[in-house]
Write a protein that holds these residues in place. Structure first.
Motif, mmCIF file in Angstrom:
data_model
loop_
_atom_site.group_PDB
_atom_site.id
_atom_site.type_symbol
_atom_site.label_atom_id
_atom_site.label_comp_id
_atom_site.label_asym_id
_atom_site.label_seq_id
_atom_site.Cartn_x
_atom_site.Cartn_y
_atom_site.Cartn_z
ATOM 1 N N MET A 171 0.836 -1.179 0.000
ATOM 2 C CA MET A 171 0.000 0.000 0.000
ATOM 3 C C MET A 171 0.885 1.248 0.000
ATOM 4 N N LEU A 172 0.406 2.280 -0.646
ATOM 5 C CA LEU A 172 1.154 3.532 -0.705
ATOM 6 C C LEU A 172 1.075 4.333 0.589
ATOM 7 N N MET A 173 0.050 4.063 1.405
ATOM 8 C CA MET A 173 -0.154 4.819 2.631
ATOM 9 C C MET A 173 -0.846 3.947 3.655
ATOM 10 N N THR A 174 -0.948 4.476 4.870
ATOM 11 C CA THR A 174 -1.640 3.767 5.939
ATOM 12 C C THR A 174 -2.803 4.620 6.434
ATOM 13 N N VAL A 175 -3.641 4.021 7.254
ATOM 14 C CA VAL A 175 -4.743 4.765 7.863
ATOM 15 C C VAL A 175 -4.179 5.919 8.693
ATOM 16 N N THR A 176 -3.054 5.690 9.351
ATOM 17 C CA THR A 176 -2.409 6.733 10.155
ATOM 18 C C THR A 176 -2.040 7.944 9.300
ATOM 19 N N ASP A 177 -1.598 7.714 8.053
ATOM 20 C CA ASP A 177 -1.279 8.823 7.145
ATOM 21 C C ASP A 177 -2.528 9.660 6.856
ATOM 22 N N ILE A 178 -3.649 8.995 6.656
ATOM 23 C CA ILE A 178 -4.902 9.703 6.370
ATOM 24 C C ILE A 178 -5.386 10.440 7.620
ATOM 25 N N GLU A 179 -5.269 9.794 8.767
ATOM 26 C CA GLU A 179 -5.683 10.430 10.027
ATOM 27 C C GLU A 179 -4.850 11.680 10.305
ATOM 28 N N ALA A 180 -3.549 11.617 10.040
ATOM 29 C CA ALA A 180 -2.669 12.771 10.266
ATOM 30 C C ALA A 180 -3.055 13.944 9.373
ATOM 31 N N ARG A 181 -3.482 13.661 8.160
ATOM 32 C CA ARG A 181 -3.834 14.721 7.211
ATOM 33 C C ARG A 181 -5.235 15.281 7.436
ATOM 34 N N THR A 182 -6.121 14.485 8.009
ATOM 35 C CA THR A 182 -7.500 14.947 8.225
ATOM 36 C C THR A 182 -7.764 15.400 9.652
ATOM 37 N N GLY A 183 -6.917 14.989 10.586
ATOM 38 C CA GLY A 183 -7.153 15.311 11.989
ATOM 39 C C GLY A 183 -8.281 14.498 12.594
ATOM 40 N N GLN A 184 -8.627 13.402 11.951
ATOM 41 C CA GLN A 184 -9.700 12.530 12.425
ATOM 42 C C GLN A 184 -9.126 11.178 12.823
ATOM 43 N N VAL A 185 -9.832 10.500 13.714
ATOM 44 C CA VAL A 185 -9.498 9.123 14.063
ATOM 45 C C VAL A 185 -10.636 8.263 13.521
ATOM 46 N N PHE A 186 -10.294 7.292 12.700
ATOM 47 C CA PHE A 186 -11.309 6.463 12.061
ATOM 48 C C PHE A 186 -11.504 5.179 12.851
ATOM 49 N N GLU A 187 -12.756 4.848 13.110
ATOM 50 C CA GLU A 187 -13.094 3.643 13.859
ATOM 51 C C GLU A 187 -14.266 2.937 13.182
ATOM 52 N N ASP B 244 -8.027 0.740 -2.896
ATOM 53 C CA ASP B 244 -8.495 1.137 -4.232
ATOM 54 C C ASP B 244 -7.566 2.167 -4.870
ATOM 55 N N ILE B 245 -7.248 3.211 -4.127
ATOM 56 C CA ILE B 245 -6.399 4.284 -4.667
ATOM 57 C C ILE B 245 -4.992 3.765 -4.934
ATOM 58 N N THR B 246 -4.467 2.924 -4.054
ATOM 59 C CA THR B 246 -3.143 2.329 -4.290
ATOM 60 C C THR B 246 -3.146 1.556 -5.607
ATOM 61 N N ALA B 247 -4.169 0.748 -5.816
ATOM 62 C CA ALA B 247 -4.259 -0.034 -7.061
ATOM 63 C C ALA B 247 -4.368 0.881 -8.278
ATOM 64 N N LEU B 248 -5.174 1.931 -8.184
ATOM 65 C CA LEU B 248 -5.328 2.854 -9.308
ATOM 66 C C LEU B 248 -4.034 3.606 -9.614
ATOM 67 N N VAL B 249 -3.352 4.074 -8.571
ATOM 68 C CA VAL B 249 -2.095 4.802 -8.770
ATOM 69 C C VAL B 249 -1.034 3.879 -9.357
ATOM 70 N N GLU B 250 -0.905 2.685 -8.815
ATOM 71 C CA GLU B 250 0.106 1.760 -9.323
ATOM 72 C C GLU B 250 -0.190 1.317 -10.755
ATOM 73 N N THR B 251 -1.461 1.164 -11.086
ATOM 74 C CA THR B 251 -1.826 0.835 -12.465
ATOM 75 C C THR B 251 -1.503 1.998 -13.388
ATOM 76 N N PHE B 252 -1.828 3.208 -12.959
ATOM 77 C CA PHE B 252 -1.548 4.389 -13.777
ATOM 78 C C PHE B 252 -0.044 4.567 -13.977
ATOM 79 N N LEU B 253 0.732 4.357 -12.912
ATOM 80 C CA LEU B 253 2.183 4.544 -12.987
ATOM 81 C C LEU B 253 2.914 3.375 -13.630
ATOM 82 N N ARG B 254 2.216 2.236 -13.737
ATOM 83 C CA ARG B 254 2.802 1.002 -14.272
ATOM 84 C C ARG B 254 3.971 0.520 -13.399
ATOM 85 N N ARG B 255 3.821 0.665 -12.069
ATOM 86 C CA ARG B 255 4.837 0.201 -11.120
ATOM 87 C C ARG B 255 4.208 0.105 -9.738
#
Length: 123
Positions: free
Chosen positions: A1-17, A30-41
């Motif tokens: 994965m390109l990121m973790t839930v912690t990365d998203i929480e740090a950017r939004t200031g929210q804790v997801f449960e 989903d986004i990791t798969a789309l980005v990696e497909t677009f980048l071809r890596r």
């Protein structure tokens, strides 16, 4: 994965449960798969360039803040237009443009071979 839930929480200031945590994890996949497909890596979480990771995180946040499938919404007289049936996650045009410098070229390339054994006028 390109990121973790912690990365998203740090950017939004929210804790997801609970259900929201499952939704965030799903969007990350989903986004990791789309980005990696677009980048071809593919990248490991710790190996992705910071710019790629930042763009992917912004796409997850964008997806979290939109109703899946809604193309247009109007408050007066309550109107909603759907772009497609069902929830589909896609990369935004801005994300694709930002990711373009990191994209691998597709297809086969060519290599020019130069030998010291062939006279220059024939090479």
């Amino acid at each position: 994965m390109l990121m973790t839930v912690t990365d998203i929480e740090a950017r939004t200031g929210q804790v997801f449960e609970d259900e929201r945590l499952i939704q965030v994890q799903s969007f990350i996949a989903d986004i990791t798969a789309l980005v990696e497909t677009f980048l071809r890596r593919s990248y490991a979480t710790t190996r992705a360039p910071a710019s790629v990771k930042a763009i992917a995180c912004l796409e997850v946040i964008r997806t979290l803040n939109t109703d899946p499938g809604v193309a247009a919404d109007r408050v007066g007289d309550l109107s909603t237009t759907y772009a497609y049936a069902g929830a589909v996650t896609t990369l935004s045009p801005a994300a694709k443009e930002s990711l373009r410098p990191f994209r691998r070229r597709g297809g086969l390339g060519s290599i020019q071979v130069i030998s010291h054994l062939v006279p220059e006028e024939q090479a």
